[in-house]
Design an enzyme around this catalytic site. Structure first.
Site, short mmCIF file in Angstrom:
data_model
loop_
_atom_site.label_atom_id
_atom_site.label_comp_id
_atom_site.label_asym_id
_atom_site.label_seq_id
_atom_site.Cartn_x
_atom_site.Cartn_y
_atom_site.Cartn_z
N ARG A 1 35.44 42.02 40.82
CA ARG A 1 35.31 41.03 41.90
C ARG A 1 33.83 40.75 42.16
NH1 ARG A 1 38.08 38.88 46.43
NH2 ARG A 1 37.08 39.19 48.45
N HIS B 1 36.80 35.22 51.81
CA HIS B 1 35.97 35.77 52.88
C HIS B 1 36.07 34.89 54.12
CE1 HIS B 1 33.06 38.08 49.99
NE2 HIS B 1 34.15 38.75 50.25
N TYR C 1 25.96 38.28 47.42
CA TYR C 1 25.93 37.97 45.99
C TYR C 1 24.73 37.10 45.62
CZ TYR C 1 30.48 40.04 46.25
OH TYR C 1 31.50 40.92 46.47
N HIS D 1 37.09 46.75 41.89
CA HIS D 1 36.29 45.90 42.77
C HIS D 1 35.01 45.43 42.08
CE1 HIS D 1 36.61 44.38 46.83
NE2 HIS D 1 35.30 44.52 46.99
N ARG E 1 41.07 40.81 44.78
CA ARG E 1 41.08 42.22 45.15
C ARG E 1 42.18 42.90 44.34
NH1 ARG E 1 40.90 39.22 50.01
NH2 ARG E 1 38.95 39.51 51.19
N LYS F 1 43.91 39.28 52.91
CA LYS F 1 43.92 40.04 54.15
C LYS F 1 44.55 39.20 55.26
CE LYS F 1 39.94 43.00 53.17
NZ LYS F 1 38.60 43.45 53.62
#
Length: 291
Positions: free
Chosen positions: A240, A263, A272, A237, A143, A167
């Site tokens: 990514r 994730h 994806y 992004h 990110r 995150k």
């Protein structure tokens, strides 16, 4: 009263879950918005019922993604209030998030990526920095906040990997590849000292202000070179998305891609697979003799 409740919730989330400041700020904005809407009907977060909250969340004309985000914040608040004994019920228990159509990421082809990565002038300090940044972001799928937040201590050139802080302050190790490692090392030894001019800075990627580059500057860097490469509608992004889609297309296991992206839920990564399938359908349509 309302501000106090929100402050206490955010403090609990920070202590218990170590959520990032960006995430906490998002919760605050959404809860303050719901509190304002409730106040227009003479109600408060502390005493609102299911109907009050439904009216405050499901507002005509507002994007469904915004409604879903606000409802998620409300659910966290009322779960916490019930646990703390502030309320004996959870009025959001039966409220469902609005159905959101998944936005399929726009696919950047590998040829476009090659043009983008070739755009910076590596004979200049800024160009060498930008080349290293673009190579690293595409090689790792970071990110933009993770990329600009890197210190050199997060980079292991000998092992060819980086440690990213994602995150919720969760760390993950991601391989960076030989090409990316080469450009990061060149930038670090040749360009970074010229940009810092004797100043000390922990950040890996630095600006002419002799501080770490910002997310906004990273965005501008990507847009500038995308324009030079003749690629439209691209953001940090997008790199990514390209990283993940190209790996899936070349057969890498989806759970490995999930770990590399950081994730928490495999369902997030599965988008994806769909993007890669859309690409494959286009190739067949273009090249198959029966089309």
């Amino acid at each position: 009263m309302e501000e106090g409740l929100i402050d206490r919730l955010l403090e609990t989330l920070w202590l218990d879950r170590r959520l990032s400041q960006n995430t906490l700020n998002g919760y605050r904005r959404d809860l303050e918005k719901i509190a304002r809407r409730l106040s227009q009907s003479g109600r408060m977060l502390k005493d609102a019922d299911e109907a009050d909250l439904a009216a405050a969340v499901y507002v005509d004309g507002e994007q469904r993604s915004s409604q879903a985000r606000a409802l998620s914040a409300c659910k966290r608040l009322y779960i916490w209030m019930e646990r703390e004994g502030i309320r004996t019920d959870n009025p959001t228990r039966l409220l469902k998030p609005p159905k959101i159509d998944k936005n399929i990421p726009t696919l950047i082809t590998e040829q476009q990526i090659s043009r983008l990565l070739a755009a910076p002038d590596t004979d200049t300090p800024h160009g060498l920095r930008d080349k290293a940044l673009l190579e690293l972001m595409y090689a790792t799928g970071l990110r933009v906040s993770e990329a600009v937040g890197l210190n050199f201590g997060n980079v292991d050139l000998d092992r060819g990997c980086i440690t990213a802080l994602g995150k919720g302050d969760k760390q993950r190790m991601v391989p960076m590849g030989q090409e990316s490692a080469y450009w990061v090392e060149r930038y670090y030894t040749e360009a970074r000292p010229l940009l810092l001019k004797g100043r000390n800075c922990d950040a890996l990627f630095v600006s002419q202000k002799k501080t770490g580059i910002s997310r906004q500057l990273a965005w501008m860097i990507v847009k500038e070179y995308a324009s030079q490469a003749g690629i439209g509608h691209i953001s940090p992004h997008s790199l990514r998305h390209a990283f993940a889609t190209h790996l899936v297309r070349h057969g890498l296991d989806l759970r490995v891609v999930q770990d590399m992206l950081g994730h928490a839920d495999l369902n997030t990564t599965q988008i994806y697979t769909h993007v890669a399938n859309v690409w494959l359908q286009g190739v067949v349509k273009e090249h198959h003799s029966r089309n």
